[in-house]
Motif scaffolding. Structure first.
Motif, mmCIF file in Angstrom:
data_model
loop_
_atom_site.group_PDB
_atom_site.id
_atom_site.type_symbol
_atom_site.label_atom_id
_atom_site.label_comp_id
_atom_site.label_asym_id
_atom_site.label_seq_id
_atom_site.Cartn_x
_atom_site.Cartn_y
_atom_site.Cartn_z
ATOM 1 N N SER A 108 0.817 -1.212 0.000
ATOM 2 C CA SER A 108 0.000 0.000 0.000
ATOM 3 C C SER A 108 0.853 1.264 0.000
ATOM 4 C CB SER A 108 -0.936 0.013 1.203
ATOM 5 O OG SER A 108 -0.203 0.048 2.404
ATOM 6 N N LEU A 109 2.103 1.163 0.428
ATOM 7 C CA LEU A 109 2.992 2.322 0.439
ATOM 8 C C LEU A 109 3.600 2.602 -0.930
ATOM 9 C CD1 LEU A 109 4.843 1.637 3.801
ATOM 10 C CD2 LEU A 109 3.075 3.365 3.371
ATOM 11 N N GLN A 110 3.429 1.690 -1.869
ATOM 12 C CA GLN A 110 4.046 1.841 -3.178
ATOM 13 C C GLN A 110 3.645 3.148 -3.862
ATOM 14 O OE1 GLN A 110 3.025 -1.145 -6.102
ATOM 15 N NE2 GLN A 110 4.978 -0.897 -7.126
ATOM 16 N N GLY A 111 2.423 3.569 -3.693
ATOM 17 C CA GLY A 111 1.960 4.803 -4.306
ATOM 18 C C GLY A 111 2.717 6.035 -3.837
ATOM 19 N N VAL A 112 3.348 5.966 -2.668
ATOM 20 C CA VAL A 112 4.123 7.087 -2.139
ATOM 21 C C VAL A 112 5.273 7.431 -3.091
ATOM 22 C CG1 VAL A 112 5.612 7.828 -0.226
ATOM 23 C CG2 VAL A 112 3.496 6.575 0.244
ATOM 24 N N ALA A 113 5.792 6.437 -3.804
ATOM 25 C CA ALA A 113 6.917 6.659 -4.709
ATOM 26 C C ALA A 113 6.586 7.672 -5.799
ATOM 27 C CB ALA A 113 7.364 5.336 -5.331
ATOM 28 N N ARG A 114 5.306 7.887 -6.064
ATOM 29 C CA ARG A 114 4.907 8.888 -7.069
ATOM 30 C C ARG A 114 5.081 10.313 -6.558
ATOM 31 N NH1 ARG A 114 -0.309 5.506 -8.303
ATOM 32 N NH2 ARG A 114 -0.946 6.634 -6.447
ATOM 33 N N PHE A 115 5.341 10.448 -5.267
ATOM 34 C CA PHE A 115 5.491 11.762 -4.650
ATOM 35 C C PHE A 115 6.852 11.827 -3.952
ATOM 36 C CE2 PHE A 115 1.077 10.415 -4.654
ATOM 37 C CZ PHE A 115 0.495 11.428 -5.399
ATOM 38 N N PRO A 116 7.899 12.172 -4.686
ATOM 39 C CA PRO A 116 9.265 12.119 -4.144
ATOM 40 C C PRO A 116 9.444 12.803 -2.794
ATOM 41 C CG PRO A 116 9.332 12.565 -6.484
ATOM 42 C CD PRO A 116 7.882 12.615 -6.084
ATOM 43 N N VAL A 117 8.721 13.881 -2.555
ATOM 44 C CA VAL A 117 8.861 14.594 -1.291
ATOM 45 C C VAL A 117 8.343 13.755 -0.113
ATOM 46 C CG1 VAL A 117 6.669 15.846 -1.364
ATOM 47 C CG2 VAL A 117 8.639 16.877 -0.250
ATOM 48 N N ARG A 118 7.511 12.752 -0.366
ATOM 49 C CA ARG A 118 6.925 11.934 0.695
ATOM 50 C C ARG A 118 7.668 10.616 0.934
ATOM 51 N NH1 ARG A 118 1.944 13.776 2.333
ATOM 52 N NH2 ARG A 118 2.685 12.866 4.258
ATOM 53 N N ILE A 119 8.596 10.272 0.055
ATOM 54 C CA ILE A 119 9.311 8.992 0.181
ATOM 55 C C ILE A 119 10.030 8.888 1.521
ATOM 56 C CG2 ILE A 119 11.217 7.617 -0.751
ATOM 57 C CD1 ILE A 119 10.306 8.582 -3.553
ATOM 58 N N LYS A 120 10.680 9.949 1.948
ATOM 59 C CA LYS A 120 11.406 9.923 3.225
ATOM 60 C C LYS A 120 10.454 9.703 4.395
ATOM 61 C CE LYS A 120 15.452 10.790 1.441
ATOM 62 N NZ LYS A 120 16.534 9.852 1.436
ATOM 63 N N CYS A 121 9.209 10.151 4.254
ATOM 64 C CA CYS A 121 8.211 9.926 5.305
ATOM 65 C C CYS A 121 7.981 8.424 5.487
ATOM 66 C CB CYS A 121 6.891 10.597 4.949
ATOM 67 S SG CYS A 121 6.991 12.379 4.694
ATOM 68 N N ALA A 122 7.820 7.722 4.374
ATOM 69 C CA ALA A 122 7.575 6.285 4.420
ATOM 70 C C ALA A 122 8.821 5.514 4.828
ATOM 71 C CB ALA A 122 7.073 5.793 3.070
ATOM 72 N N LEU A 123 9.999 6.030 4.493
ATOM 73 C CA LEU A 123 11.256 5.332 4.792
ATOM 74 C C LEU A 123 11.722 5.496 6.238
ATOM 75 C CD1 LEU A 123 13.464 6.093 1.655
ATOM 76 C CD2 LEU A 123 12.435 3.912 2.302
ATOM 77 N N LEU A 124 11.275 6.525 6.910
ATOM 78 C CA LEU A 124 11.803 6.851 8.237
ATOM 79 C C LEU A 124 11.790 5.659 9.195
ATOM 80 C CD1 LEU A 124 12.909 8.867 10.307
ATOM 81 C CD2 LEU A 124 10.543 9.591 10.733
ATOM 82 N N ALA A 125 10.666 5.006 9.357
ATOM 83 C CA ALA A 125 10.575 3.884 10.301
ATOM 84 C C ALA A 125 11.531 2.760 9.908
ATOM 85 C CB ALA A 125 9.148 3.360 10.372
ATOM 86 N N TRP A 126 11.686 2.529 8.616
ATOM 87 C CA TRP A 126 12.560 1.452 8.137
ATOM 88 C C TRP A 126 14.023 1.759 8.400
ATOM 89 C CZ3 TRP A 126 10.252 -2.960 7.151
ATOM 90 C CH2 TRP A 126 8.859 -2.904 7.001
ATOM 91 N N LYS A 127 14.403 3.027 8.301
ATOM 92 C CA LYS A 127 15.775 3.438 8.624
ATOM 93 C C LYS A 127 16.027 3.299 10.122
ATOM 94 C CE LYS A 127 17.203 4.676 4.510
ATOM 95 N NZ LYS A 127 18.363 4.056 3.877
ATOM 96 N N VAL A 128 15.018 3.623 10.927
ATOM 97 C CA VAL A 128 15.158 3.466 12.379
ATOM 98 C C VAL A 128 15.257 1.981 12.731
ATOM 99 C CG1 VAL A 128 14.042 3.858 14.624
ATOM 100 C CG2 VAL A 128 13.997 5.656 12.865
ATOM 101 N N LEU A 129 14.460 1.148 12.086
ATOM 102 C CA LEU A 129 14.550 -0.296 12.314
ATOM 103 C C LEU A 129 15.950 -0.807 11.973
ATOM 104 C CD1 LEU A 129 13.217 -3.059 12.976
ATOM 105 C CD2 LEU A 129 12.758 -3.232 10.515
ATOM 106 N N GLU A 130 16.508 -0.378 10.852
ATOM 107 C CA GLU A 130 17.873 -0.777 10.476
ATOM 108 C C GLU A 130 18.859 -0.436 11.582
ATOM 109 O OE1 GLU A 130 19.168 1.144 6.904
ATOM 110 O OE2 GLU A 130 18.314 -0.395 5.616
#
Length: 170
Positions: free
Chosen positions: A122-144
């Motif tokens: 469901s997050l795939q659609g975020v990729a169409r909005f480059p300014v929002r990609i970091k929003c979706a990635l934040l939790a994954w970077k913290v998990l890493e």
């Protein structure tokens, strides 16, 4: 044969938007985790999103995981969905999932049908909005960051998303 998403893009966009909003309105695993093995946190200075992930390990699995934070619906929903998936997978599977989610959001031509990302699609659609990609990635970077700390490793830093270990028990 085209995927169901390709056959009915409007229906699936609406379904995915509803799923993201559901996780935002009723986040799963939000709160503190007493006795966490590792607590990591991240901040996206471009928009002000903040995520903190606390986890406890049991061998090659996450025994418990919680997140706290504030920010937009995408960052908070992504964190909620992450915690659900984290409890279902081994650490190796979770690392692979994290890489797949990050690729899904940042690489053109990513084949979501070939990846086992579950509802995170469901997050795939975020990729169409480059300014929002970091929003979706934040939790994954913290998990890493948290998983690297738990295993005694380190992570490559991202100049746009700042993460750090907030605490770790020995």
């Amino acid at each position: 044969m085209p995927s169901p998403e390709a056959q009915h893009p409007v229906q699936f966009d609406e379904l995915y938007r509803d799923l993201i909003l559901d996780h935002y309105r009723s986040p799963r695993n939000k709160g503190t985790l007493e006795g966490a093995s590792v607590v990591a946190e991240g901040f996206n200075p471009a928009c002000g999103d903040e995520i903190q992930i606390a986890l406890t390990l049991n061998g090659d699995k996450i025994a418990a995981i919680r997140f706290q934070g504030q920010g937009c619906s995408i960052s908070q929903s992504s964190a909620s969905m992450l915690t659900e998936e984290a409890q279902r997978r081994s650490l190796a599977e979770l690392r692979a999932l994290s890489a797949a989610v990050q690729a899904m959001l940042t690489q053109d031509g990513f084949d979501v049908d070939a990846a086992d990302v579950g509802d995170l699609e469901s997050l795939q659609g975020v990729a169409r909005f480059p300014v929002r990609i970091k929003c979706a990635l934040l939790a994954w970077k913290v998990l890493e960051q948290a998983l690297a700390e738990a295993s005694g490793g380190s992570v490559e830093t991202d100049s746009d998303i700042q993460t750090r270990v907030a605490s770790a028990s020995g």
